[in-house]
Scaffold this motif. Structure first.
Motif, PDB file in Angstrom:
ATOM      1  N   TYR A 125       0.843  -1.193   0.000  1.00 46.25           N
ATOM      2  CA  TYR A 125       0.000   0.000   0.000  1.00 46.25           C
ATOM      3  C   TYR A 125       0.881   1.247   0.000  1.00 46.25           C
ATOM      4  CZ  TYR A 125      -3.540  -3.383   1.421  1.00 46.25           C
ATOM      5  OH  TYR A 125      -4.370  -4.472   1.470  1.00 46.25           O
ATOM      6  N   THR A 126       0.643   2.131  -0.964  1.00 39.69           N
ATOM      7  CA  THR A 126       1.356   3.399  -1.056  1.00 39.69           C
ATOM      8  C   THR A 126       0.363   4.495  -1.421  1.00 39.69           C
ATOM      9  OG1 THR A 126       1.877   2.919  -3.378  1.00 39.69           O
ATOM     10  CG2 THR A 126       3.579   2.407  -1.752  1.00 39.69           C
ATOM     11  N   GLN A 127       0.697   5.719  -1.065  1.00 43.48           N
ATOM     12  CA  GLN A 127      -0.205   6.828  -1.377  1.00 43.48           C
ATOM     13  C   GLN A 127      -0.083   7.211  -2.846  1.00 43.48           C
ATOM     14  OE1 GLN A 127      -0.171  10.045   1.378  1.00 43.48           O
ATOM     15  NE2 GLN A 127      -1.514  11.334   0.170  1.00 43.48           N
ATOM     16  N   GLY A 128      -1.243   7.448  -3.482  1.00 41.53           N
ATOM     17  CA  GLY A 128      -1.250   7.899  -4.866  1.00 41.53           C
ATOM     18  C   GLY A 128      -0.729   9.316  -4.982  1.00 41.53           C
ATOM     19  N   GLY A 129      -0.684   9.815  -6.207  1.00 39.23           N
ATOM     20  CA  GLY A 129      -0.099  11.126  -6.451  1.00 39.23           C
ATOM     21  C   GLY A 129      -1.016  12.289  -6.143  1.00 39.23           C
ATOM     22  N   THR A 130      -2.209  12.043  -5.612  1.00 43.45           N
ATOM     23  CA  THR A 130      -3.142  13.131  -5.338  1.00 43.45           C
ATOM     24  C   THR A 130      -3.131  13.495  -3.863  1.00 43.45           C
ATOM     25  OG1 THR A 130      -4.991  11.633  -4.920  1.00 43.45           O
ATOM     26  CG2 THR A 130      -4.620  12.313  -7.197  1.00 43.45           C
ATOM     27  N   THR A 131      -3.724  14.631  -3.555  1.00 43.22           N
ATOM     28  CA  THR A 131      -3.829  15.073  -2.165  1.00 43.22           C
ATOM     29  C   THR A 131      -5.279  14.993  -1.708  1.00 43.22           C
ATOM     30  OG1 THR A 131      -4.042  17.363  -2.925  1.00 43.22           O
ATOM     31  CG2 THR A 131      -1.833  16.591  -2.318  1.00 43.22           C
ATOM     32  N   ALA A 132      -5.988  13.970  -2.176  1.00 48.87           N
ATOM     33  CA  ALA A 132      -7.403  13.832  -1.847  1.00 48.87           C
ATOM     34  C   ALA A 132      -7.570  13.544  -0.361  1.00 48.87           C
ATOM     35  CB  ALA A 132      -8.010  12.698  -2.669  1.00 48.87           C
ATOM     36  N   SER A 133      -8.739  13.861   0.154  1.00 50.93           N
ATOM     37  CA  SER A 133      -9.075  13.550   1.540  1.00 50.93           C
ATOM     38  C   SER A 133     -10.406  12.816   1.557  1.00 50.93           C
ATOM     39  CB  SER A 133      -9.170  14.834   2.371  1.00 50.93           C
ATOM     40  OG  SER A 133      -9.441  14.538   3.717  1.00 50.93           O
ATOM     41  N   PRO A 134     -10.483  11.557   2.030  1.00 50.41           N
ATOM     42  CA  PRO A 134      -9.343  10.802   2.579  1.00 50.41           C
ATOM     43  C   PRO A 134      -8.306  10.478   1.506  1.00 50.41           C
ATOM     44  CG  PRO A 134     -11.232   9.365   2.273  1.00 50.41           C
ATOM     45  CD  PRO A 134     -11.724  10.761   2.018  1.00 50.41           C
ATOM     46  N   PRO A 135      -7.061  10.261   1.904  1.00 47.82           N
ATOM     47  CA  PRO A 135      -6.002  10.027   0.922  1.00 47.82           C
ATOM     48  C   PRO A 135      -6.269   8.786   0.077  1.00 47.82           C
ATOM     49  CG  PRO A 135      -5.254   9.484   3.142  1.00 47.82           C
ATOM     50  CD  PRO A 135      -6.561  10.188   3.289  1.00 47.82           C
ATOM     51  N   LYS A 136      -5.967   8.889  -1.222  1.00 51.38           N
ATOM     52  CA  LYS A 136      -6.125   7.744  -2.121  1.00 51.38           C
ATOM     53  C   LYS A 136      -4.898   6.839  -1.967  1.00 51.38           C
ATOM     54  CE  LYS A 136      -6.725   6.410  -6.951  1.00 51.38           C
ATOM     55  NZ  LYS A 136      -5.615   5.435  -6.904  1.00 51.38           N
ATOM     56  N   ILE A 137      -5.140   5.597  -1.592  1.00 54.14           N
ATOM     57  CA  ILE A 137      -4.053   4.652  -1.364  1.00 54.14           C
ATOM     58  C   ILE A 137      -4.066   3.586  -2.448  1.00 54.14           C
ATOM     59  CG2 ILE A 137      -2.992   3.078   0.280  1.00 54.14           C
ATOM     60  CD1 ILE A 137      -3.125   6.037   1.157  1.00 54.14           C
ATOM     61  N   ASP A 138      -2.950   3.451  -3.147  1.00 54.87           N
ATOM     62  CA  ASP A 138      -2.819   2.436  -4.189  1.00 54.87           C
ATOM     63  C   ASP A 138      -2.474   1.090  -3.552  1.00 54.87           C
ATOM     64  OD1 ASP A 138      -3.300   4.328  -6.161  1.00 54.87           O
ATOM     65  OD2 ASP A 138      -1.168   4.814  -6.378  1.00 54.87           O
ATOM     66  N   HIS A 139      -3.058   0.025  -4.100  1.00 56.82           N
ATOM     67  CA  HIS A 139      -2.842  -1.328  -3.579  1.00 56.82           C
ATOM     68  C   HIS A 139      -2.255  -2.204  -4.678  1.00 56.82           C
ATOM     69  CE1 HIS A 139      -4.769  -5.323  -1.951  1.00 56.82           C
ATOM     70  NE2 HIS A 139      -3.453  -5.300  -1.808  1.00 56.82           N
ATOM     71  N   LEU A 140      -1.040  -2.690  -4.463  1.00 58.33           N
ATOM     72  CA  LEU A 140      -0.392  -3.642  -5.358  1.00 58.33           C
ATOM     73  C   LEU A 140      -0.515  -5.027  -4.746  1.00 58.33           C
ATOM     74  CD1 LEU A 140       1.583  -4.487  -7.687  1.00 58.33           C
ATOM     75  CD2 LEU A 140       3.442  -4.007  -6.085  1.00 58.33           C
ATOM     76  N   ARG A 141      -0.956  -5.995  -5.550  1.00 58.08           N
ATOM     77  CA  ARG A 141      -1.088  -7.367  -5.067  1.00 58.08           C
ATOM     78  C   ARG A 141      -0.503  -8.300  -6.111  1.00 58.08           C
ATOM     79  NH1 ARG A 141      -6.821 -10.347  -3.397  1.00 58.08           N
ATOM     80  NH2 ARG A 141      -5.959 -12.431  -3.048  1.00 58.08           N
ATOM     81  N   ARG A 142       0.483  -9.106  -5.703  1.00 55.55           N
ATOM     82  CA  ARG A 142       1.112 -10.044  -6.631  1.00 55.55           C
ATOM     83  C   ARG A 142       1.843 -11.124  -5.854  1.00 55.55           C
ATOM     84  NH1 ARG A 142       6.565  -9.465  -6.604  1.00 55.55           N
ATOM     85  NH2 ARG A 142       7.465  -7.434  -6.063  1.00 55.55           N
ATOM     86  N   ALA A 143       2.167 -12.197  -6.554  1.00 57.40           N
ATOM     87  CA  ALA A 143       2.982 -13.260  -5.957  1.00 57.40           C
ATOM     88  C   ALA A 143       4.452 -12.844  -6.004  1.00 57.40           C
ATOM     89  CB  ALA A 143       2.781 -14.565  -6.722  1.00 57.40           C
ATOM     90  N   LEU A 144       5.238 -13.327  -5.043  1.00 60.12           N
ATOM     91  CA  LEU A 144       6.676 -13.078  -5.098  1.00 60.12           C
ATOM     92  C   LEU A 144       7.248 -13.762  -6.330  1.00 60.12           C
ATOM     93  CD1 LEU A 144       7.975 -13.429  -1.425  1.00 60.12           C
ATOM     94  CD2 LEU A 144       7.097 -11.412  -2.615  1.00 60.12           C
ATOM     95  N   GLY A 145       8.256 -13.125  -6.933  1.00 61.68           N
ATOM     96  CA  GLY A 145       8.849 -13.676  -8.147  1.00 61.68           C
ATOM     97  C   GLY A 145      10.346 -13.465  -8.184  1.00 61.68           C
ATOM     98  N   THR A 146      10.916 -13.623  -9.365  1.00 63.09           N
ATOM     99  CA  THR A 146      12.368 -13.492  -9.511  1.00 63.09           C
ATOM    100  C   THR A 146      12.849 -12.088  -9.175  1.00 63.09           C
ATOM    101  OG1 THR A 146      12.031 -13.018 -11.869  1.00 63.09           O
ATOM    102  CG2 THR A 146      12.496 -15.302 -11.263  1.00 63.09           C
TER     103      THR A 146
END
Length: 215
Positions: free
Chosen positions: A177-198
């Protein structure tokens, strides 16, 4: 005689060339960002702690009718790091085994999702240390019958890699989870989901100001 394009044509081409160079450089940034991140190996603290039984129910807050503006993302990361420290005690005071309601509502809260995934099968916790890493990097392994899930908080402005070794299975999943590039309230949080890889062979990449669960 060699052909020389009119001056106006050359002038028009220069911005196009510069634009193409800029796009190419931008495309290289993520990979350069990942390659230059320093790597640190996770080591255990000396003690295993028992997780308070009230932790998981407290994360599943009833947000019906609750109108609270979520705090800024850095404050949410600070609260996560504080809770990790709080849980690393022999006996955790009941009211301290929780995150503030403002960070769990409005639902669905990325903070609640991350913490619930880390702790949903766990009965114990081991604090992890990262020798040499910035002091704002913290984490813990949540231990349960199905193995370990690791929660990692990177409150620094630098990207780092962390080698988790046997703390997580090779087929583990990453939720980040990381904050997106906007300053929205509540803050927009980006969610990356993936399997571990090389790409994780040299360690899992933790972007600046991020919350990650691996397991």
């Amino acid at each position: 005689m060699p052909f020389s394009p009119p001056r106006q044509t050359r002038a028009l081409r220069l911005p196009q060339i510069l634009s193409a160079i800029g796009l190419s450089a931008a495309a290289l940034l993520p990979s350069a960002f990942a390659q230059t991140a320093p790597s640190f190996t996770a080591g255990p603290d000396d003690l295993m702690r028992v997780l308070p039984s009230q932790l998981l129910p407290a994360l599943q807050a009833d947000c019906h009718g609750v109108k609270i503006a979520a705090p800024a993302w850095p404050a949410q990361l600070d609260a996560s790091a504080t809770l990790l420290t709080t849980l690393n005690q022999v006996k955790v005071p009941e009211k301290q085994a929780a995150l503030p309601m403002a960070m769990l509502c409005p639902a669905p809260s990325p903070l609640a999702a991350a913490w619930s995934r880390a702790a949903e099968q766990a009965g114990n916790l081991v604090k992890l240390d990262f020798p040499g890493a910035p002091g704002q990097v913290s984490g813990a392994s949540f231990l349960g019958p199905q193995g370990s899930r690791v929660l990692l908080v990177n409150r620094s402005t630098l990207a780092v890699r962390v080698k988790l070794g046997t703390w997580v299975a090779k087929d583990a999943r990453l939720d980040q989870y990381t904050q997106g590039g906007t300053t929205a309230s509540p803050p927009k949080i980006d969610h990356l989901r993936r399997a571990l890889g090389t790409e994780d062979a040299q360690g899992v990449l933790l972007p600046p100001m991020s919350l990650s669960v691996v397991g």
